[in-house]
Design a protein around this motif. Structure first.
Motif, PDB file in Angstrom:
ATOM      1  N   GLY A 205       0.825  -1.195   0.000  1.00  0.00           N
ATOM      2  CA  GLY A 205       0.000   0.000   0.000  1.00  0.00           C
ATOM      3  C   GLY A 205       0.862   1.248   0.000  1.00  0.00           C
ATOM      4  O   GLY A 205       2.091   1.178  -0.145  1.00  0.00           O
ATOM      5  N   ASP A 206       0.223   2.404   0.173  1.00  0.00           N
ATOM      6  CA  ASP A 206       0.974   3.645   0.166  1.00  0.00           C
ATOM      7  C   ASP A 206       1.723   3.821   1.475  1.00  0.00           C
ATOM      8  O   ASP A 206       1.396   3.215   2.506  1.00  0.00           O
ATOM      9  N   GLN A 207       2.728   4.657   1.454  1.00  0.00           N
ATOM     10  CA  GLN A 207       3.613   4.824   2.596  1.00  0.00           C
ATOM     11  C   GLN A 207       2.874   5.327   3.830  1.00  0.00           C
ATOM     12  O   GLN A 207       3.139   4.873   4.958  1.00  0.00           O
ATOM     13  N   ALA A 208       1.959   6.271   3.636  1.00  0.00           N
ATOM     14  CA  ALA A 208       1.252   6.841   4.780  1.00  0.00           C
ATOM     15  C   ALA A 208       0.434   5.776   5.503  1.00  0.00           C
ATOM     16  O   ALA A 208       0.407   5.717   6.741  1.00  0.00           O
ATOM     17  N   THR A 209      -0.229   4.925   4.735  1.00  0.00           N
ATOM     18  CA  THR A 209      -1.047   3.866   5.337  1.00  0.00           C
ATOM     19  C   THR A 209      -0.165   2.871   6.080  1.00  0.00           C
ATOM     20  O   THR A 209      -0.483   2.441   7.192  1.00  0.00           O
ATOM     21  N   GLN A 210       0.951   2.493   5.460  1.00  0.00           N
ATOM     22  CA  GLN A 210       1.855   1.538   6.106  1.00  0.00           C
ATOM     23  C   GLN A 210       2.436   2.123   7.395  1.00  0.00           C
ATOM     24  O   GLN A 210       2.524   1.434   8.414  1.00  0.00           O
ATOM     25  N   GLN A 211       2.814   3.377   7.357  1.00  0.00           N
ATOM     26  CA  GLN A 211       3.377   4.025   8.541  1.00  0.00           C
ATOM     27  C   GLN A 211       2.352   4.085   9.669  1.00  0.00           C
ATOM     28  O   GLN A 211       2.674   3.822  10.838  1.00  0.00           O
ATOM     29  N   LYS A 212       1.108   4.433   9.311  1.00  0.00           N
ATOM     30  CA  LYS A 212       0.053   4.513  10.324  1.00  0.00           C
ATOM     31  C   LYS A 212      -0.209   3.133  10.926  1.00  0.00           C
ATOM     32  O   LYS A 212      -0.351   2.988  12.152  1.00  0.00           O
ATOM     33  N   SER A 213      -0.260   2.100  10.090  1.00  0.00           N
ATOM     34  CA  SER A 213      -0.506   0.745  10.590  1.00  0.00           C
ATOM     35  C   SER A 213       0.602   0.297  11.532  1.00  0.00           C
ATOM     36  O   SER A 213       0.342  -0.258  12.605  1.00  0.00           O
ATOM     37  N   LEU A 214       1.836   0.554  11.142  1.00  0.00           N
ATOM     38  CA  LEU A 214       2.959   0.140  11.981  1.00  0.00           C
ATOM     39  C   LEU A 214       2.978   0.920  13.289  1.00  0.00           C
ATOM     40  O   LEU A 214       3.230   0.346  14.363  1.00  0.00           O
ATOM     41  N   SER A 215       2.706   2.220  13.223  1.00  0.00           N
ATOM     42  CA  SER A 215       2.677   3.038  14.438  1.00  0.00           C
ATOM     43  C   SER A 215       1.600   2.546  15.399  1.00  0.00           C
ATOM     44  O   SER A 215       1.829   2.435  16.614  1.00  0.00           O
ATOM     45  N   ASP A 216       0.420   2.254  14.858  1.00  0.00           N
ATOM     46  CA  ASP A 216      -0.669   1.756  15.702  1.00  0.00           C
ATOM     47  C   ASP A 216      -0.321   0.392  16.295  1.00  0.00           C
ATOM     48  O   ASP A 216      -0.608   0.114  17.467  1.00  0.00           O
ATOM     49  N   PHE A 217       0.293  -0.467  15.480  1.00  0.00           N
ATOM     50  CA  PHE A 217       0.687  -1.791  15.961  1.00  0.00           C
ATOM     51  C   PHE A 217       1.671  -1.674  17.123  1.00  0.00           C
ATOM     52  O   PHE A 217       1.516  -2.321  18.162  1.00  0.00           O
ATOM     53  N   ILE A 218       2.683  -0.837  16.956  1.00  0.00           N
ATOM     54  CA  ILE A 218       3.694  -0.662  18.004  1.00  0.00           C
ATOM     55  C   ILE A 218       3.060  -0.082  19.269  1.00  0.00           C
ATOM     56  O   ILE A 218       3.376  -0.503  20.397  1.00  0.00           O
ATOM     57  N   ALA A 219       2.152   0.882  19.096  1.00  0.00           N
ATOM     58  CA  ALA A 219       1.508   1.502  20.262  1.00  0.00           C
ATOM     59  C   ALA A 219       0.702   0.475  21.047  1.00  0.00           C
ATOM     60  O   ALA A 219       0.739   0.447  22.287  1.00  0.00           O
ATOM     61  N   GLY A 220      -0.044  -0.383  20.344  1.00  0.00           N
ATOM     62  CA  GLY A 220      -0.820  -1.412  21.032  1.00  0.00           C
ATOM     63  C   GLY A 220       0.070  -2.411  21.748  1.00  0.00           C
ATOM     64  O   GLY A 220      -0.194  -2.784  22.894  1.00  0.00           O
ATOM     65  N   ALA A 221       1.141  -2.840  21.063  1.00  0.00           N
ATOM     66  CA  ALA A 221       2.061  -3.804  21.675  1.00  0.00           C
ATOM     67  C   ALA A 221       2.771  -3.195  22.874  1.00  0.00           C
ATOM     68  O   ALA A 221       2.940  -3.840  23.919  1.00  0.00           O
TER      69      ALA A 221
END
Length: 476
Positions: free
Chosen positions: A230-246
């Motif tokens: 996907g686009d960079q912004a979407t990937q960055q948001k997904s990874l940021s959210d994943f890290i925050a939850g973990a």
């Protein structure tokens, strides 16, 4: 709405301003039929709710960031189509009106196009088609795993004996010079949720499970993430959210994320390698003793509820119960086990309760008995199991039946089928001398943990070492 103590209009709807926020200035928004914009005379029509959705989403983000809210500007006219029930419809737009079958065709075309945006893929809705499950449901079956780990590459009989498979630990022990024992464990699976923050919480809790079951407290973790293309912004948001939850879950355990690796692939795959430290004897599978009572810390059914969720068949109430069970932390049990001297522990994950219990029984050279009426199920699990929904890993897990002795009539019970249900973020399974049951409940209450459930007992065996021995008895 009367009980909320918020301003209402004369008809009882929540009064909002043009940002869709309550005029009370509380951070509460109302869209669609639930709210009325003060000084606007808008009909209660779905077209307004649909167009208010993006403004609502934007304003939720803005209020969290402390930014000025966006104003919703309603349209002044819209097409109205009313089904008359005889294959015709009445249409009205800007003072003009029409009726007939052509209006009904137009209504079905507009409505169908809108609903198509939210249609679940037909394959996901077809219970007769095999569907790869996610979470621990995508785990490799026990027989295939044992076959790969214990097969001799030369094709002779000099490899590791099959019985030794039961004694292989889920967490690797590292002997160092520093005080205490250090353990490492890794876990990795297809994300069962599209919400990356929730996925991060689940991945952290599940990946730490083997460390906790070994009697250690997690100290650090390295992430492994496959992000969808996907686009960079979407990937960055997904990874940021994943890290925050973990990070939320690891922080509660006293652990931190110290590194990791990411790649791009067809779907989101998530997991962690977790390092933990044990300041006492390691807990393991092979320490069950004759007369031990068997307890579990969570109900069963996570796998079938996830399978129902993937088929859009899981009710909101049942889904809420599923999330509550998955997000229930387990690290507090380590201190309880240390206090009571518990040493026989494992976590209930991909191979289901039956598979993990049989591993413990074989490794400990004992037998066990389960009371099927005491097998705890999560809300809704019995209904989905009875309807034929199951995780894709269940077929492999049923191979553990060769170790089970029972009345064939019990096979139709949902509790029996739940024994083979793979658990993502499942509970802990442990044995404790029966006479310590009162001490266990007192320690659990003092620690503020959810009470464990007794499901059976352990008894002596003359040796459980062959495929023909049935080390687990199930009683009705």
């Amino acid at each position: 709405l009367d009980h909320l103590g918020l301003p209402l209009d004369e008809r009882g709807f929540l009064a909002t301003d043009h940002t869709l926020r309550s005029i009370s200035a509380a951070p509460i928004f109302a869209v669609g039929d639930t709210g009325t914009i003060v000084h606007e005379s808008l009909p209660k029509a779905g077209v307004y709710a649909v167009r208010q959705g993006p403004v609502l989403w934007e304003n939720i983000k803005r209020i969290l960031d402390g930014d000025p809210l966006e104003t919703y500007r309603p349209q002044r006219s819209f097409l109205k189509l009313l089904n008359t029930g005889d294959g015709r419809a009445i249409g009205q737009w800007k003072g003009f009106a029409w009726s007939g079958r052509s209006m009904m065709w137009l209504k079905e075309w507009i409505d169908g196009g809108f609903m198509e945006k939210y249609r679940v893929d037909d394959q996901m809705m077809d219970d007769d088609q095999p569907m790869q499950c996610r979470g621990c449901g995508c785990k490799l079956g026990a027989d295939a795993l044992d076959g790969a780990l214990f097969a001799d590459p030369e094709g002779d009989d000099s490899g590791i004996e099959l019985e030794d498979a039961a004694k292989i630990g889920d967490a690797a022990h590292h002997a160092g010079e520093a005080p205490g024992q250090y353990l490492a464990s890794t876990d990795f699976f297809t994300s069962p949720f599209s919400d990356a923050y929730l996925a991060g919480r689940v991945a952290a809790l599940h990946s730490a499970s083997d460390i906790i079951a070994s009697g250690a407290q997690p100290t650090s973790a390295l992430g492994n993430v496959v992000l969808p293309e996907g686009d960079q912004a979407t990937q960055q948001k997904s990874l940021s959210d994943f890290i925050a939850g973990a990070r939320r879950e690891f922080s509660a355990m006293g652990a931190s994320i110290v590194g990791g690796h990411t790649i791009v692939g067809p779907r989101m795959e998530i997991g962690f390698t977790v390092i933990g430290r044990a300041d006492g004897p390691m807990m393991c599978k092979e320490n069950l003793q004759d007369s031990d009572a068997l307890f579990v810390t969570k109900g069963l059914g996570i796998g079938v509820l996830l399978a129902a969720h993937m088929r859009a068949a899981c009710s909101a109430t049942d889904f809420g119960g599923l999330l509550h069970a998955m997000l229930l932390p387990q690290h507090g049990w380590v201190n309880v086990f240390r206090q009571l001297g518990v040493t026989a522990v494992t976590d209930v994950t991909g191979f289901g309760l039956a598979g993990h219990l049989i591993e413990m029984l074989r490794a400990s050279d004992v037998a066990g008995t389960l009371d099927i009426d005491k097998i705890p199920l999560l809300a809704g699990a019995d209904r989905y199991l009875s309807s034929g929904i199951e995780s894709s890993l269940v077929a492999d897990n049923r191979r553990f039946e060769r170790w089970i002795k029972m009345d064939p009539s019990l096979r139709t019970r949902p509790q029996f089928n739940a024994l083979f249900d793979p658990q993502t973020c499942g509970g802990l399974l442990f044995g404790i001398p029966s006479e310590q049951s009162d001490d266990l409940h007192a320690a659990v209450d003092a620690a503020g943990l959810q009470a464990p459930l007794r499901i059976g007992s352990v008894h002596s065996s003359r040796g459980v070492t062959t495929r023909d021995d049935r080390c687990l008895i199930i009683r009705g």
